[in-house]
Structure formats: structure tokens, C-alpha cells
Design a protein around this motif. Structure first.
Motif, PDB file in Angstrom:
ATOM      1  N   ARG A 196       0.787  -0.944   0.084  1.00 37.43           N
ATOM      2  CA  ARG A 196      -0.193  -0.004   0.221  1.00 37.43           C
ATOM      3  C   ARG A 196      -0.051   1.562   0.086  1.00 37.43           C
ATOM      4  N   THR A 197       2.411   1.130   0.120  1.00 35.32           N
ATOM      5  CA  THR A 197       3.209   2.629   0.050  1.00 35.32           C
ATOM      6  C   THR A 197       4.579   1.459  -0.860  1.00 35.32           C
ATOM      7  N   ILE A 198       4.701   3.199  -1.490  1.00 36.45           N
ATOM      8  CA  ILE A 198       6.206   3.518  -2.051  1.00 36.45           C
ATOM      9  C   ILE A 198       6.585   4.687  -1.876  1.00 36.45           C
ATOM     10  N   ASN A 199       8.159   3.927  -1.000  1.00 35.19           N
ATOM     11  CA  ASN A 199       9.192   4.956  -0.500  1.00 35.19           C
ATOM     12  C   ASN A 199       9.908   5.116  -1.596  1.00 35.19           C
ATOM     13  N   ILE A 200      10.462   6.943  -1.781  1.00 30.25           N
ATOM     14  CA  ILE A 200      11.390   7.737  -2.567  1.00 30.25           C
ATOM     15  C   ILE A 200      12.222   8.278  -1.869  1.00 30.25           C
ATOM     16  N   ILE A 201      13.477   7.943  -1.686  1.00 26.41           N
ATOM     17  CA  ILE A 201      14.567   8.898  -1.696  1.00 26.41           C
ATOM     18  C   ILE A 201      14.853  10.262  -1.781  1.00 26.41           C
TER      19      ILE A 201
END
Length: 296
Positions: free
Chosen positions: A32-37
Motif C-alpha cells: 500500500r506504499t512506495i517509498n522514494i529517497i
């Protein structure tokens, strides 16, 4: 490459996207989430529409239903009022609703009696909930490891609160190293407890201002001792911000008059992750009870 409509975005995140040549890469993907750095190590999140608003988060319609395959390290950038995930998706950001965590005010002394009554009610409800780990462990049908971890969590955070109560802030900083990272999972229970504690210490009109500065002073040490996803949540809590449902619960706990609504908001907090919600809630309650005890 499909275009998606964004539903809401944290105000600070939108400012970052609009005011400079923002770029990042895909850090991690979940159901349910995608992380970007980004280049500075700051984490940003794309979340499904069903989740609540949160710092550095954009909620996107339909995005997760398409079950997109997005490799780690895929470039992400802004172009023509769109957040572009290279060769995968474009997310519109030109007419998105802006979200900001509300300012939470700690109650005045004249409201402490009612606050204590609501705390007791929440404790009573928690005693009736079947939880499988962390601070709210139900001791029936649990493993020896879960019982051991529960005991360690209670012991180490108890020592931390005692140091803070006695104004032994250096010892408390050292004790943090025994709490941060304690427990299994992506966001360990000890980290989640500290998130809840930080959200109390950073409320507006909190009576012990030195504790907010103490948290800020501990920030770099905490960053060294846990993973970037867990630290990102904790870092925002040190700044006084968190997921929308946490702020809503705190306002209800501090000022609400409807017990049914208070219980509903408590259950929404408990629904966060497998044990994260209960661990954060435990930290918030511990912070409030710590404060009331010092004020007696």
C-alpha cells in the motif's frame, strides 16, 4: 505510461516538488506504499487512497490497483506538474488537495482531571483487546520470544521515563540506545513507542519545554541506530508531526467529550501495522501519564 490523479499531498512535500528541481529514486515498495529517497536521504511516500494523510506523503487514486512492477532505484522526478516515475507512471500534482498535520495543544491544568478519566477509559478498552505483540501483548497463546520482548520493552522504556522524571537527561540519552531498534519488524516496537512519546513532548504548550530540545539533541544518535523508514517516522514526530489519525486521536483524548468517538479513534490508531499502532499508542499514553504525574 499511465497518468494517475493525486488525491492529497503533505504541504511540505508539495512545496519541495514545486520550488526546486526535485529528484529521487525508488527506495522500497510495499502493498500500500512506495517509498522514494532523495539525495539528502529524506524519505517520501506514495500511498494508496485508503490510507490517511501523513508527512511527506502523496495519496494517489488507483495506483496500487494496477500492481505496477517498479524496480528499486528507478528515477523519480518532476516534469510539467507531474511526479514522474521513469517509464512507469505520471502522477498529477497541479490540482491536489494540500494537507498539514494540525497543531496539537496540550491541555491546561484545569483539564487534567477529565484527561485522567479519559486515559483510564482507554486503558480499560486496551485491556479487552486481543493483541499479538509489542507493548500490548496478550499473554495468552504467545511465544516465549514475544513474552521476553514484551518484558524488555516495558523494562527499558520504564528506565527511560524514570531518567526523564529525575531530569537526568544525559542518562536518558544513553538509555535511548537501549530502546531504539528494540523489537522485530521494519519499525521496531521501541521506535514506535518513541514516536508516541515524541508526539506528546512536542505538543504546543507542553509544560516541560526542555524535553522537546532533548529529543532534538538525540536526533543524530537515533538516526545511527535504526533503519531509514523507521527513523523517518520518528524524525517527523520529533518535529511534532505524524499520520493524520494520530493527531485526530490526540485531540479527542485531550478535549473530546464523546466516549464512543474516542474509542473509534483509538481503534483507528491500533489498526496501523501489525503492532505499530499499539506501540505508538503506548508511547502517547506513557507520555501523558508521565506529564500528569510530574504535575501532581
Amino acid at each position: 505510461m499511465r497518468t494517475y490523479k493525486s488525491l492529497s499531498i503533505a504541504q511540505y512535500f508539495l512545496s519541495e516538488l514545486q520550488e526546486k528541481q526535485w529528484t529521487g529514486t525508488i527506495h522500497s515498495t510495499f502493498a500500500r506504499t512506495i517509498n522514494i529517497i532523495d539525495g539528502s536521504g529524506t524519505l517520501y511516500t506514495i500511498a494508496t487512497a485508503e490510507l490517511d494523510d501523513a508527512p511527506n506523503t502523496i495519496r494517489v487514486a488507483d495506483f496500487f490497483y494496477d500492481q505496477l512492477q517498479i524496480p528499486l532505484n528507478t528515477p523519480v522526478f518532476v516534469q510539467h506538474d507531474q511526479l514522474i516515475i521513469e517509464d512507469v507512471a505520471a502522477i498529477e500534482i497541479d490540482e491536489v488537495e494540500k494537507w498539514k498535520y494540525p497543531e496539537i495543544f496540550f491541555p491546561s491544568k484545569k483539564a487534567y482531571q477529565e484527561l485522567e478519566r479519559r486515559i483510564q477509559k482507554v486503558d480499560q478498552w486496551l485491556g479487552q483487546i486481543d493483541s499479538k505483540g509489542g507493548y500490548l501483548l496478550n499473554h495468552t497463546q504467545t511465544t516465549a520470544y514475544e513474552k521476553m520482548m514484551h518484558t524488555m520493552l516495558r523494562k527499558e522504556t520504564g528506565h527511560l521515563l524514570n531518567y526523564l522524571k529525575e531530569k537526568q537527561l544525559f542518562q536518558a540519552m544513553t538509555q535511548l540506545n537501549r530502546v531504539i531498534g528494540l523489537g522485530p519488524g521494519l519499525t521496531p516496537s521501541g521506535d514506535d513507542f518513541l514516536v508516541g512519546l515524541a508526539l506528546i513532548f512536542t505538543t504546543t504548550d507542553y509544560p516541560y519545554h526542555s524535553l522537546k530540545q532533548w529529543l532534538i539533541n538525540c536526533r543524530q544518535e537515533l538516526k545511527k541506530r535504526t533503519n531509514v523508514i523507521s527513523f523517518s517516522t520518528l524524525d517527523w514526530a520529533i518535529k511534532g508531526e505524524a499520520r493524520e489519525r494520530l493527531g485526530v486521536f490526540l485531540n479527542e483524548l485531550f478535549y473530546g467529550e464523546d466516549e464512543t468517538l474516542l474509542k473509534e479513534k483509538m481503534l483507528q490508531v491500533l489498526a496501523i501495522g501489525s503492532t505499530s499502532g499499539g506501540d505508538i499508542l503506548s508511547g502517547m499514553l506513557a507520555g501523558v501519564e508521565f506529564t500528569l504525574e510530574k504535575q501532581r
